[in-house]
Write a protein that holds these residues in place. Structure first.
Motif, short mmCIF file in Angstrom:
data_model
loop_
_atom_site.label_atom_id
_atom_site.label_comp_id
_atom_site.label_asym_id
_atom_site.label_seq_id
_atom_site.Cartn_x
_atom_site.Cartn_y
_atom_site.Cartn_z
N ARG A 1 -8.48 0.76 -2.44
CA ARG A 1 -8.90 0.24 -1.21
C ARG A 1 -10.79 -0.19 -1.54
O ARG A 1 -11.94 -1.13 -1.48
N GLU A 2 -11.02 1.28 -2.45
CA GLU A 2 -12.31 0.93 -3.21
C GLU A 2 -12.27 -0.30 -3.80
O GLU A 2 -13.61 -1.17 -3.71
N GLU B 1 -6.68 5.09 -1.62
CA GLU B 1 -8.24 6.02 -1.88
C GLU B 1 -9.21 4.67 -2.77
O GLU B 1 -10.29 3.81 -2.12
N MET B 2 -9.01 4.84 -4.10
CA MET B 2 -9.71 4.01 -4.94
C MET B 2 -8.70 2.79 -4.90
O MET B 2 -10.00 1.85 -5.16
N ILE C 1 -2.09 8.83 -1.55
CA ILE C 1 -3.12 8.86 -0.54
C ILE C 1 -4.84 8.49 -1.49
O ILE C 1 -5.10 7.97 -1.02
N GLU C 2 -5.06 9.64 -2.65
CA GLU C 2 -5.94 9.17 -3.47
C GLU C 2 -6.00 8.61 -4.18
O GLU C 2 -6.61 8.10 -4.18
N GLU D 1 0.89 -1.14 0.17
CA GLU D 1 0.39 -0.03 0.17
C GLU D 1 0.84 1.74 -0.29
O GLU D 1 0.57 3.08 -0.52
N LYS E 1 -9.07 11.53 -7.72
CA LYS E 1 -10.91 10.68 -8.37
C LYS E 1 -12.01 10.96 -8.77
O LYS E 1 -12.73 10.80 -9.39
N SER F 1 -8.93 16.87 -7.83
CA SER F 1 -8.61 14.95 -6.78
C SER F 1 -8.73 14.49 -8.05
O SER F 1 -9.17 14.80 -9.11
#
Length: 354
Positions: free
Chosen positions: A180-181, A177-178, A173-174, A168, A270, A268
């Motif tokens: 983990r989604e 997050e994606m 960070i951005e 990881e 995302k 961002s």
């Protein structure tokens, strides 16, 4: 005019088999795992790379030996190999071009020899790409999961040590997050489970696990490509600080494959991805070279040993599912880097597959 892509539509581009249903089974205590993948410590694997795919060329075998014995000089060795392969491929292409209109038996023989040399060069380039990916993993002290036959015990797959933090840590960070989604959308993965629950197992078809791993490689490649475009466009917008250039940039903004949502721009990553046109998403998720396509296919086939045609079920813990898919996403990111590095020295063949 493009259409704004909703999260559901984006997720469909990297969909998973719907038939995979988690089935809780008996818990195995962490202190007594059924199988240990890799080594208990990193130094135990110093004499073996543990990668599922073996190099097919002398150049690939040489780079594997450099990874084991002289890793700090690996980038220089890889570049030297690439320069040599580039010269050999140029010579072969020159022979084919000069003899293109010559239909004698001797010319046919030389053209055939040149074709074989080009094929050898392509195999060497694939081995270099794979070695560059291995180097990235080894730099963060992570070994690839070896062939599944080496990891199964009583038809249970357990991957240890986990190395989740290392896998990881390569993401911003951005991006994380994606990622983990992406994991949370996987049917055979249980998010936010406790350490105790993570050792519960689920039954999954080997073919379905293969598809999940394969799709996660492409998702990692897509994230790397989209991140690069996002950074490039952000810098481009920042560089056009005059009023005239800014107006012209906005008027031509859709040429970059972006869609403005309700007159506001989400800066961002995302938000950027969600605003991409469908055709741009396909471009970002499409491997650029045929060499990269072959590397992915051969790696997945070697890992899941497709030649054995074993499509039965196996048991795998939720923690091992996470470890496997995190590795696949990282593999896709590293593939993008390796492909870019190789292409800058020795031009790769464009991906012609639809």
């Amino acid at each position: 005019m493009g259409v704004t892509l909703c999260p559901a539509a984006l997720k469909s581009c990297f969909s998973f088999p719907s038939s995979v249903t988690p089935t809780p089974c008996r818990r195995i205590l962490p202190s007594r795992p059924l199988i240990v993948v890799g080594a208990s410590t990193f130094s135990d694997a110093d004499n073996c790379l543990l990668a599922p795919l073996e190099p097919r060329s002398p150049a690939g075998k040489f780079l594997n030996r450099v990874l084991l014995d002289d890793r700090k000089n690996f980038p220089f060795a890889a570049r030297k190999v690439l320069l040599r392969v580039g010269l050999r491929r140029e010579e072969a292409a020159s022979i084919k071009k000069n003899l293109n209109l010559n239909f004698s038996d001797e010319a046919f023989l030389y053209r055939r020899i040149a074709q074989l040399k080009e094929e050898e060069c392509r195999i060497e380039l694939e081995d270099v790409i794979y070695a560059l990916i291995l180097h990235k993993f080894l730099e963060m002290r992570v070994h690839l999961v070896p062939r599944l036959s080496q990891c199964l015990c009583n038809n249970r797959l357990e991957i240890w040590p986990r190395k989740d933090w290392e896998l990881e840590s390569i993401h911003s960070i951005e991006v994380l997050e994606m990622v983990r989604e992406h994991l949370n959308s996987t049917p055979c993965y249980r998010p936010n489970c406790t350490i105790k629950e993570s050792w519960n197992t689920t039954q999954i078809q080997r073919a379905h696990l293969h598809n999940l791993y394969h799709a996660s490689i492409f998702y990692g490649y897509f994230l790397k490509s989209a991140s690069f475009r996002h950074t490039l466009e952000s810098n481009l917008i920042a560089s056009h600080n005059t009023h005239h250039n800014l107006i012209r940039l906005i008027s031509n903004y859709t040429q970059f494959g972006r869609v403005k949502v309700m007159g506001r721009e989400d800066n961002s990553l995302k938000g950027y991805v969600m605003g991409l046109k469908q055709e741009t998403i396909e471009i970002c998720g499409r491997l650029r070279s045929m060499e990269a396509v072959d590397v992915v296919n051969r790696h997945c086939c070697a890992l899941f040993e497709e030649d054995k045609k074993d499509c039965g079920e196996l048991a795998i813990s939720f923690a091992s599912v996470k470890r496997l898919l995190l590795e696949a996403v990282a593999f896709g990111c590293f593939l993008w880097d390796a492909e870019t590095s190789v292409d800058s020295v020795c031009v790769l063949e464009d991906n012609t597959l639809l």
